[in-house]
Design a protein around this motif. Structure first.
Motif, PDB file in Angstrom:
ATOM      1  N   SER A  70       0.931  -1.205  -0.044  1.00  0.00           N
ATOM      2  CA  SER A  70       0.099  -0.156   0.153  1.00  0.00           C
ATOM      3  C   SER A  70       0.966   1.211  -0.205  1.00  0.00           C
ATOM      4  CB  SER A  70      -1.002  -0.111   1.136  1.00  0.00           C
ATOM      5  OG  SER A  70      -0.044   0.002   2.551  1.00  0.00           O
ATOM      6  N   ALA A  71       0.717   2.298  -0.837  1.00  0.00           N
ATOM      7  CA  ALA A  71       1.309   3.443  -0.860  1.00  0.00           C
ATOM      8  C   ALA A  71       1.247   4.198   0.478  1.00  0.00           C
ATOM      9  CB  ALA A  71       0.709   4.337  -2.092  1.00  0.00           C
ATOM     10  N   PRO A  72       2.438   4.734   0.491  1.00  0.00           N
ATOM     11  CA  PRO A  72       3.708   5.059  -0.374  1.00  0.00           C
ATOM     12  C   PRO A  72       4.796   4.333  -0.206  1.00  0.00           C
ATOM     13  CG  PRO A  72       3.778   6.626   1.592  1.00  0.00           C
ATOM     14  CD  PRO A  72       2.570   5.691   1.943  1.00  0.00           C
ATOM     15  N   SER A  73       4.805   3.323   0.760  1.00  0.00           N
ATOM     16  CA  SER A  73       6.032   2.553   1.018  1.00  0.00           C
ATOM     17  C   SER A  73       5.903   1.432   1.937  1.00  0.00           C
ATOM     18  CB  SER A  73       7.013   3.382   1.773  1.00  0.00           C
ATOM     19  OG  SER A  73       6.551   4.032   3.050  1.00  0.00           O
ATOM     20  N   SER A  74       6.930   0.466   2.016  1.00  0.00           N
ATOM     21  CA  SER A  74       6.985  -0.511   2.668  1.00  0.00           C
ATOM     22  C   SER A  74       8.314  -0.466   3.646  1.00  0.00           C
ATOM     23  CB  SER A  74       6.895  -1.990   1.982  1.00  0.00           C
ATOM     24  OG  SER A  74       8.053  -2.135   1.213  1.00  0.00           O
ATOM     25  N   ALA A  75       8.503  -1.344   4.525  1.00  0.00           N
ATOM     26  CA  ALA A  75      10.078  -1.492   4.891  1.00  0.00           C
ATOM     27  C   ALA A  75      10.663  -2.638   4.400  1.00  0.00           C
ATOM     28  CB  ALA A  75       9.849  -1.649   6.657  1.00  0.00           C
ATOM     29  N   GLN A  76      11.874  -2.569   4.356  1.00  0.00           N
ATOM     30  CA  GLN A  76      12.583  -3.582   3.728  1.00  0.00           C
ATOM     31  C   GLN A  76      13.981  -3.742   4.719  1.00  0.00           C
ATOM     32  OE1 GLN A  76      16.287  -3.450   0.780  1.00  0.00           O
ATOM     33  NE2 GLN A  76      14.749  -4.022  -0.424  1.00  0.00           N
ATOM     34  N   ILE A  77      14.008  -5.237   4.887  1.00  0.00           N
ATOM     35  CA  ILE A  77      15.175  -5.470   5.659  1.00  0.00           C
ATOM     36  C   ILE A  77      16.102  -6.497   4.664  1.00  0.00           C
ATOM     37  CG2 ILE A  77      16.278  -6.852   7.667  1.00  0.00           C
ATOM     38  CD1 ILE A  77      13.415  -6.818   8.951  1.00  0.00           C
ATOM     39  N   ARG A  78      17.287  -6.170   4.498  1.00  0.00           N
ATOM     40  CA  ARG A  78      18.121  -6.646   3.485  1.00  0.00           C
ATOM     41  C   ARG A  78      19.769  -6.959   3.926  1.00  0.00           C
ATOM     42  NH1 ARG A  78      18.545  -2.590   0.673  1.00  0.00           N
ATOM     43  NH2 ARG A  78      20.697  -2.204   0.733  1.00  0.00           N
ATOM     44  N   GLN A  79      20.029  -8.264   3.959  1.00  0.00           N
ATOM     45  CA  GLN A  79      21.237  -8.457   4.299  1.00  0.00           C
ATOM     46  C   GLN A  79      22.389  -7.956   3.263  1.00  0.00           C
ATOM     47  OE1 GLN A  79      23.143 -12.693   4.177  1.00  0.00           O
ATOM     48  NE2 GLN A  79      23.042 -12.564   6.465  1.00  0.00           N
ATOM     49  N   VAL A  80      23.616  -7.200   3.942  1.00  0.00           N
ATOM     50  CA  VAL A  80      24.618  -7.058   3.069  1.00  0.00           C
ATOM     51  C   VAL A  80      25.789  -7.505   3.385  1.00  0.00           C
ATOM     52  CG1 VAL A  80      23.500  -4.586   2.900  1.00  0.00           C
ATOM     53  CG2 VAL A  80      24.923  -4.764   4.931  1.00  0.00           C
TER      54      VAL A  80
END
Length: 199
Positions: free
Chosen positions: A82-92
């Motif tokens: 749903s706009a305007p965003s989500s949360a992202q968890i990303r392994q770096v």
């Protein structure tokens, strides 16, 4: 997935990090109490991850297993439910898990009741432990009960889907933690979280 001997270390580290971060994000509003046969909705701060504060996702604490910098925690304005965003968890870089969490003080009327956390998750190349919704009940320093979605982790590359987990709140519970976790590699997105307390 966290299982067997690995279960102790992430859980203990999660507990220690909870103590160190304190209760600054605990909800201060009057709690919602469930009535007979009807669940009470709990107000989460920024449940759709649309707001930032001081360059971070407002209302959410980012936690990593050992040291910071191995996971990225970001609002995603390109991939969302749903706009305007989500949360992202990303392994770096290699690390056991990254978590976004929020804490709420447990009032007397929640004790013995069922906490239900729901939300939409999406993954990309999550080939290790995978993504999960998380519920913890603590006594202020130790985790008393938990649900890490161990039997239904979101793994591989999956499109948006709604998930729900439950946890019964014990009488000695002090703090309820609602969270989303990525264990090991890949990326996890979360959107539109809801928390309620059912009889």
């Amino acid at each position: 997935m966290i299982s067997g001997p690995r279960n102790a270390s992430p859980l203990l580290l999660f507990t220690a990090l909870t103590v160190l971060t304190g209760i600054t994000s605990a909800a201060q509003a009057q709690p919602a109490c469930p009535s007979a046969g009807e669940a009470a909705k709990v107000t989460l701060t920024n449940p759709s991850f649309s707001e930032t504060e001081d360059g971070r996702i407002k209302g959410w604490k980012a936690i990593e297993h050992r040291v910071s910098g191995n996971y990225a925690f970001e609002r995603d304005t390109k991939i969302f439910l749903s706009a305007p965003s989500s949360a992202q968890i990303r392994q770096v870089s290699p690390e056991d898990f990254g978590v976004l969490k929020q804490e709420t003080l447990i009032p007397a009327c929640w004790k013995g009741k069922l906490a239900k956390l729901s939300g939409y998750l999406r993954t990309d190349k999550a080939m290790g432990g995978g993504g999960a919704l998380v519920l913890h009940v603590t006594d202020g320093s130790n985790i008393l009960k938990w649900n890490h979605m161990n039997d239904a982790r979101v793994k591989g590359t999956q499109d948006w889907k709604r998930y729900t987990i439950e946890l019964r709140i014990p009488d000695n519970g002090y703090m309820l933690e609602a969270a989303v976790m990525l264990e090991d590699d890949g990326a996890l997105w979360v959107d539109d979280l809801t928390l309620e307390i059912a009889p």
